[in-house]
Design an enzyme around this catalytic site. Structure first.
Site, mmCIF file in Angstrom:
data_model
loop_
_atom_site.group_PDB
_atom_site.id
_atom_site.type_symbol
_atom_site.label_atom_id
_atom_site.label_comp_id
_atom_site.label_asym_id
_atom_site.label_seq_id
_atom_site.Cartn_x
_atom_site.Cartn_y
_atom_site.Cartn_z
ATOM 1 N N ASN A 146 0.807 -1.225 0.000
ATOM 2 C CA ASN A 146 0.000 0.000 0.000
ATOM 3 C C ASN A 146 0.842 1.278 0.000
ATOM 4 O O ASN A 146 0.454 2.274 -0.616
ATOM 5 C CB ASN A 146 -1.014 -0.013 1.155
ATOM 6 C CG ASN A 146 -0.341 0.025 2.503
ATOM 7 O OD1 ASN A 146 0.775 -0.478 2.658
ATOM 8 N ND2 ASN A 146 -0.987 0.614 3.476
ATOM 9 N N GLU A 244 4.223 -3.897 12.532
ATOM 10 C CA GLU A 244 3.330 -2.782 12.189
ATOM 11 C C GLU A 244 2.166 -3.391 11.429
ATOM 12 O O GLU A 244 2.283 -3.697 10.237
ATOM 13 C CB GLU A 244 4.066 -1.761 11.304
ATOM 14 C CG GLU A 244 5.211 -1.059 11.988
ATOM 15 C CD GLU A 244 4.753 -0.067 13.042
ATOM 16 O OE1 GLU A 244 3.542 0.121 13.232
ATOM 17 O OE2 GLU A 244 5.631 0.519 13.692
ATOM 18 N N CYS A 278 -3.059 2.062 6.378
ATOM 19 C CA CYS A 278 -3.263 1.422 7.680
ATOM 20 C C CYS A 278 -3.971 2.356 8.651
ATOM 21 O O CYS A 278 -4.804 1.925 9.437
ATOM 22 C CB CYS A 278 -1.926 0.950 8.246
ATOM 23 S SG CYS A 278 -0.673 2.219 8.230
ATOM 24 N N GLU A 457 8.200 2.753 14.784
ATOM 25 C CA GLU A 457 9.036 3.215 13.680
ATOM 26 C C GLU A 457 9.065 4.739 13.731
ATOM 27 O O GLU A 457 8.223 5.365 14.367
ATOM 28 C CB GLU A 457 8.443 2.730 12.354
ATOM 29 C CG GLU A 457 8.437 1.217 12.319
ATOM 30 C CD GLU A 457 8.301 0.605 10.946
ATOM 31 O OE1 GLU A 457 7.273 0.829 10.308
ATOM 32 O OE2 GLU A 457 9.232 -0.108 10.538
HETATM 33 P P1 NAD Z 1 0.144 -9.119 3.990
HETATM 34 O O1 NAD Z 1 0.285 -9.456 5.428
HETATM 35 O O2 NAD Z 1 -0.677 -9.985 3.138
HETATM 36 O O3 NAD Z 1 1.568 -9.046 3.279
HETATM 37 C C1 NAD Z 1 2.598 -8.224 3.762
HETATM 38 C C2 NAD Z 1 3.933 -8.827 3.357
HETATM 39 O O4 NAD Z 1 4.092 -10.085 4.006
HETATM 40 C C3 NAD Z 1 4.073 -9.090 1.862
HETATM 41 O O5 NAD Z 1 5.390 -8.788 1.448
HETATM 42 C C4 NAD Z 1 3.822 -10.594 1.770
HETATM 43 O O6 NAD Z 1 4.441 -11.187 0.649
HETATM 44 C C5 NAD Z 1 4.444 -11.072 3.067
HETATM 45 N N1 NAD Z 1 3.951 -12.367 3.569
HETATM 46 C C6 NAD Z 1 2.758 -12.963 3.346
HETATM 47 N N2 NAD Z 1 2.693 -14.141 3.990
HETATM 48 C C7 NAD Z 1 3.865 -14.297 4.646
HETATM 49 C C8 NAD Z 1 4.408 -15.307 5.491
HETATM 50 N N3 NAD Z 1 3.719 -16.423 5.793
HETATM 51 N N4 NAD Z 1 5.642 -15.141 5.996
HETATM 52 C C9 NAD Z 1 6.357 -14.021 5.723
HETATM 53 N N5 NAD Z 1 5.900 -13.028 4.906
HETATM 54 C C10 NAD Z 1 4.667 -13.162 4.386
HETATM 55 O O7 NAD Z 1 -0.379 -7.599 3.954
HETATM 56 P P2 NAD Z 1 -0.752 -6.736 2.657
HETATM 57 O O8 NAD Z 1 -2.079 -7.184 2.173
HETATM 58 O O9 NAD Z 1 0.401 -6.708 1.725
HETATM 59 O O10 NAD Z 1 -0.847 -5.274 3.298
HETATM 60 C C11 NAD Z 1 -1.984 -4.743 3.868
HETATM 61 C C12 NAD Z 1 -1.891 -4.800 5.392
HETATM 62 O O11 NAD Z 1 -0.754 -4.071 5.841
HETATM 63 C C13 NAD Z 1 -3.081 -4.151 6.070
HETATM 64 O O12 NAD Z 1 -3.479 -4.936 7.161
HETATM 65 C C14 NAD Z 1 -2.508 -2.823 6.551
HETATM 66 O O13 NAD Z 1 -3.207 -2.215 7.598
HETATM 67 C C15 NAD Z 1 -1.132 -3.223 6.935
HETATM 68 N N6 NAD Z 1 -0.257 -2.047 7.033
HETATM 69 C C16 NAD Z 1 0.172 -1.654 8.275
HETATM 70 C C17 NAD Z 1 0.972 -0.511 8.401
HETATM 71 C C18 NAD Z 1 1.481 -0.058 9.739
HETATM 72 O O14 NAD Z 1 2.476 0.647 9.758
HETATM 73 N N7 NAD Z 1 0.872 -0.440 10.845
HETATM 74 C C19 NAD Z 1 1.342 0.208 7.260
HETATM 75 C C20 NAD Z 1 0.871 -0.221 6.023
HETATM 76 C C21 NAD Z 1 0.079 -1.365 5.917
#
Ligand code: NAD
Length: 476
Positions: A146, A244, A278, A457
């Site tokens: 995102n 995060e 997020c 962070e």
């Molecule tokens: P996701 O958890 O599906 O994927 C995030 C990353 O994790 C990707 O690079 C993915 O390839 C990797 N991943 C997936 N499965 C994994 C595993 N089993 N082991 C290790 N890595 C793995 O999330 P998304 O759909 O890419 O992103 C959206 C989410 O991110 C939302 O929940 C959003 O709120 C959150 N987000 C949080 C923040 C914050 O700072 N708190 C900032 C931005 C986004």
């Protein structure tokens, strides 16, 4: 585009690729290597070999490299923003902000280079003690799609300035911006192996990285469910973790608020990045005495948003980033309509404009009369849906706002200092805004509570996430 391991652009060991597509048009932009366990091992090995050299460079010199990288990023801002828009979908103006934000994070941590130091502690009757701050070694990050540039900056800048080496695993859908940004560091003089990027799926490349014994710290941004898996794997290797995770930020609008600016804040807070942020406003609680007037303002604002390809300068809201998100949003709306569990004030459909059938577009949608058990209030809705709930007073607003497993951000809109203070004290979140929402800066600590994760962070706090304190006690 190739991965970056030990300063070289490389193919995956398995020789396989995946495609990165434009979510507005469906066109294939580039192919990227499907990184394997062997590729992760090679990247970690490169980072490990580079560690002693980079850790012995002075923080000021490390800062110089980061500063040069920031300069190049600023010079190439337009090209990088266009790439980000094409693979992520966000409007060009938002992509530009994100690229500038990435440069700003690097510059901020350059400024802290001279402040990396330990403490001197007198120990009565036993001499004195020092603390020394040491880098951890090889650190790794796994990031989402995102805000791929900004989040990359949040992780690599404090890690590199404090002398660690790094392996980054981008989200598959947005690997191109991350790979291009990483190549800029080489141009800026970063020694080979200090920053490596392995592309590929989370379940294989991501998990191999978390499991790798040499990796001392994992900084993860993504969904809460994935974060738990990462934490579980990291615990087996006793690794440090920053999580995060998702959020379901509430926005509370009191009856004395400046409704004009609250409406602007809600629209920006919810529909920026097509609702895929997020800390987006995911639940809006408004006092019932002003609800009608406020909802009218929101409706006018939502209707004025221009949906389209992010490269078009008139676009204020682009497509969702991927099919999974698009299907999820459509499913939520269909279920809500079927159960008559909410009233759509405006939006609620896949739009029809020339070319819209090629992308993951969904109309910005305003919903009222949502029951308390609605999925719109319980789940982290990552898309352009804004549910508005009426409450009778601040107590009820705070109670409803806190009724979530998440705790990333929250905002209260009021001119009354007592109400603002009550909101700041009682809202259960890592960040509370008063009369604004979603404003963040590299200078300010960022992170959540509860299922939104742990660790911080940005700001000076992030440095301690990448350094170990060694205590030395001298008997005199
Ligand atoms: P996701 O958890 O599906 O994927 C995030 C990353 O994790 C990707 O690079 C993915 O390839 C990797 N991943 C997936 N499965 C994994 C595993 N089993 N082991 C290790 N890595 C793995 O999330 P998304 O759909 O890419 O992103 C959206 C989410 O991110 C939302 O929940 C959003 O709120 C959150 N987000 C949080 C923040 C914050 O700072 N708190 C900032 C931005 C986004």
């Amino acid at each position: 585009m190739k991965m970056q391991i030990n300063g070289k652009a490389v193919e995956a060991c398995g020789g396989e690729f995946f495609g990165v597509k434009n979510p507005a048009t469906g066109e294939l932009l580039e192919t990227v290597p499907l990184g394997t366990e062997e590729d992760v091992a090679a990247a970690v090995e490169a980072a490990s070999s580079a560690f002693a050299g980079w850790a012995s460079v002075s923080p000021q010199q490390r800062g110089g490299v980061l500063y040069r990288a920031a300069e190049i990023v600023r010079q190439r801002k337009e090209e990088l923003a266009a790439l980000l828009t094409q693979e992520q979908g966000k409007p060009l103006a938002e992509a530009r902000n994100e690229i500038k934000g990435f440069a700003h994070v690097l510059e901020y941590y350059c400024g802290l280079a001279g402040s990396l130091r330990g403490d001197f502690i007198p120990v009565p009757g036993n001499g004195y003690a020092f603390t020394v701050k040491n880098p951890l070694g090889v650190c790794a990050a796994i990031i989402p799609w995102n805000m791929p540039a900004l989040i990359m900056g949040w992780k690599i800048a404090p890690a590199l300035i404090s002398g660690n080496t790094f392996v980054l695993k981008p989200a598959s859908n947005t690997s191109l911006t991350n790979l291009t940004l990483a190549s800029i560091f080489e141009e800026a003089g970063l020694p080979a192996g200090v920053l490596n990027v392995v592309t590929g799926p989370g379940e294989t490349a991501g998990e191999s990285l978390v499991r790798s014994p040499e990796v001392r710290k994992i900084s993860f941004t993504g969904e809460a469910r994935t974060g738990k898996r990462v934490a579980e794997l990291a615990a087996r290797g006793m690794k440090r973790v920053t999580l995060e995770l998702g959020g379901s930020d509430p926005m509370l609008v009191c009856d004395d608020a400046d409704l004009e600016s609250a409406a602007v804040g809600a629209l920006r807070g919810r529909f920026y990045n097509c609702g895929q942020t997020c800390t987006a406003v995911k639940r809006l609680y408004v006092f019932e005495s002003i609800a009608e007037e406020f909802i009218k303002k929101l409706e006018t604002g939502v209707r004025s948003l221009r949906i389209g390809n992010g490269l078009d300068k008139n676009t204020s809201i682009g497509p969702l980033n991927n099919q999974q998100q698009w299907e999820y949003i459509k499913e939520l709306v269909a279920e809500m309509e079927e159960k008559e569990a909410g009233r759509i004030i405006t939006g609620g459909k896949v739009p029809a404009f020339k070319g819209s059938d090629k992308g993951y577009f969904f109309e910005p949608t305003l919903v009222s009369d949502v029951p308390g058990d609605s999925r719109l209030l319980k789940e982290e809705v990552f898309g352009p849906l804004l549910p508005v709930v009426t409450v009778k007073d601040l107590d009820e607003a705070i109670e409803e706002a806190n009724r979530t497993s998440y705790g990333l951000g929250a905002s209260i809109w009021t001119k009354d200092l007592d109400r603002a203070r009550t909101g700041c004290e009682q809202l259960n979140a890592g960040i509370i805004w008063v009369n604004q929402h979603m404003k963040i800066a590299p200078e300010v600590p960022f992170g959540g509570v509860k299922e939104s994760g742990f660790g911080r962070e940005n700001g000076p706090d992030a440095l301690s996430e990448y350094m170990e304190t060694k205590t030395i006690i001298l008997k005199t």
